[in-house]
Design an enzyme around this catalytic site. Structure first.
Site, PDB file in Angstrom:
ATOM      1  N   GLN A   1      13.651 -16.427  18.009  1.00 40.97           N
ATOM      2  CA  GLN A   1      12.796 -17.375  17.290  1.00 40.97           C
ATOM      3  C   GLN A   1      11.319 -17.243  17.698  1.00 40.97           C
ATOM      4  O   GLN A   1      10.570 -18.230  17.701  1.00 40.97           O
ATOM      5  CB  GLN A   1      13.298 -18.814  17.508  1.00 40.97           C
ATOM      6  CG  GLN A   1      14.536 -19.144  16.701  1.00 40.97           C
ATOM      7  CD  GLN A   1      14.284 -19.000  15.190  1.00 40.97           C
ATOM      8  OE1 GLN A   1      13.213 -19.314  14.692  1.00 40.97           O
ATOM      9  NE2 GLN A   1      15.283 -18.511  14.465  1.00 40.97           N
ATOM     10  N   SER A   2      10.901 -16.047  18.034  1.00 40.62           N
ATOM     11  CA  SER A   2       9.516 -15.838  18.458  1.00 40.62           C
ATOM     12  C   SER A   2       8.519 -16.125  17.331  1.00 40.62           C
ATOM     13  O   SER A   2       8.605 -15.538  16.247  1.00 40.62           O
ATOM     14  CB  SER A   2       9.361 -14.389  18.924  1.00 40.62           C
ATOM     15  OG  SER A   2       7.999 -14.050  19.013  1.00 40.62           O
TER      16      SER A   2
END
Ligand SMILES: *Cc1c(COP(=O)(O)O)cnc(C)c1O
Length: 332
Positions: free
Chosen positions: A75-76
């Site tokens: 989920q960067s």
């Protein structure tokens, strides 16, 4: 290298607004809280990485590279903004992401795919350990890759936040009620945001406390991130010919809110997200800004700020991750 002559491409919309959080401040009964809206940088749902990428991707183009590689968690936010910036500039984008491919992509990961990024899953390693291998593969295919460091945090990325501090100063000077912040509080994790604000403040002779809330566990031993941050500041000051002599002991990096570790949502984050949403209509994210605001709220309750001061919370973005954390955010 001098800051003002360094190449930049325009990827976002600046300056980002500063808003007063009147209802939240009244609810907490402490200092007046303001917010710097880097969730509104305008690139692909916003975030602090836009500022770094304006310099990093300009460097990629100047070096004649045809694709970029970077790394992060699934989920960067950094990877999502890199994918969008690369798409805008016509560069290929390879993302090395920790974990395994989920059955269904959501949040930032869904957006990475929409921006056409190639995803490489790296299991336990979420900080780009597999990048050198990928560089060699791409070189052998005749490509010219540019490696954007983890979180966009090197000297080039930090320039984005030295400039951000200047942007803040211009806004403070031109506002009708002259703004003066005793403290600037934000989520600190790979370092270029923190580094840029420290050096920016040094250049402008500012007096605010620059307070980073550490988001991630020190996996390489106590204070390993703080040492890395100090090294980035010293390296950047040296490269950019900034006469900064500050020592590691002068850095404000708060380790008290890491809870169960990176990306694990607890009561601290849930409450901060709910309060900002319900008192201000502003979305925080579960990994970074929810934790940093949770820290700020706790420090306010512990009376660590004068009730007469103005505190700036620097919103660094991340809201797209909310959807991927739906189960942790039910019934906040
Ligand atoms: C990357 C990120 C941060 C941390 O910024 P660094 O410059 O890496 O320390 C904070 N908030 C959000 C939402 C981020 O994506």
């Amino acid at each position: 290298m001098s800051i003002n002559t360094i190449n930049k491409v325009e990827l976002g919309v600046f300056p980002t607004p500063i808003h007063k959080l009147a209802r939240l401040s009244a609810h907490l009964g402490g200092p007046q809280i303001y917010i710097k809206r880097d969730d509104l940088t305008g690139l692909a749902l916003g975030g602090n990485k836009t500022r770094k990428l304006e310099y990093l991707l300009a460097d990629a183009v100047a070096q004649g590279c045809d694709c970029v590689i970077t790394a992060g968690a699934a989920q960067s936010n950094h990877c999502r903004q890199t994918a969008a910036g690369a798409a805008k500039l016509g560069l290929g984008c390879h993302l090395v992401l920790g974990g395994q491919a989920p059955n269904m992509a959501n949040g930032n990961l869904l957006l990475d795919a929409l921006f056409g990024a190639h995803i490489h899953w790296s299991g336990e390693k979420r900080k780009g350990e597999d990048i050198p291998k990928l560089v060699n593969e791409l070189l052998s295919q005749g490509k010219k890759p540019y490696v954007v460091p983890y979180g966009g945090s090197n000297t080039i990325g930090a320039i984005g936040f030295i400039q951000a501090y200047s942007e803040l100063m211009s806004q403070c000077e031109s506002s009708h009620e002259t703004l003066d912040f005793s403290d600037i509080v934000f989520a600190s994790s790979s370092g270029a945001t923190h580094c840029g604000l420290v050096l920016g403040q040094h250049i402008h002779k500012g007096k605010s406390n620059i307070i980073g809330i550490n988001i991630d566990k020190d996996e390489m031993g106590k204070d390993s991130y703080k040492c890395q941050l100090q090294a980035l500041i010293e390296q950047s000051a040296h490269t950019l010919a900034i006469d900064y002599q500050g020592s590691i002991d002068e850095l404000h990096l708060i380790d008290d809110y890491i809870g169960q570790g990176y990306g694990v949502v607890g009561e601290l984050e849930r409450e901060a997200i709910a309060l900002c949403a319900q008192y201000e209509g502003i979305l925080l994210d579960p990994v970074y800004t929810g934790r940093a605001m949770g820290g700020l709220i706790d420090m306010i309750r512990r009376k660590q700020f004068s009730a007469h001061s103005n505190v700036l919370f620097w919103h660094t973005g991340g809201a797209p991750a909310v959807f991927a954390y739906a189960s942790a955010l039910q019934n906040v």
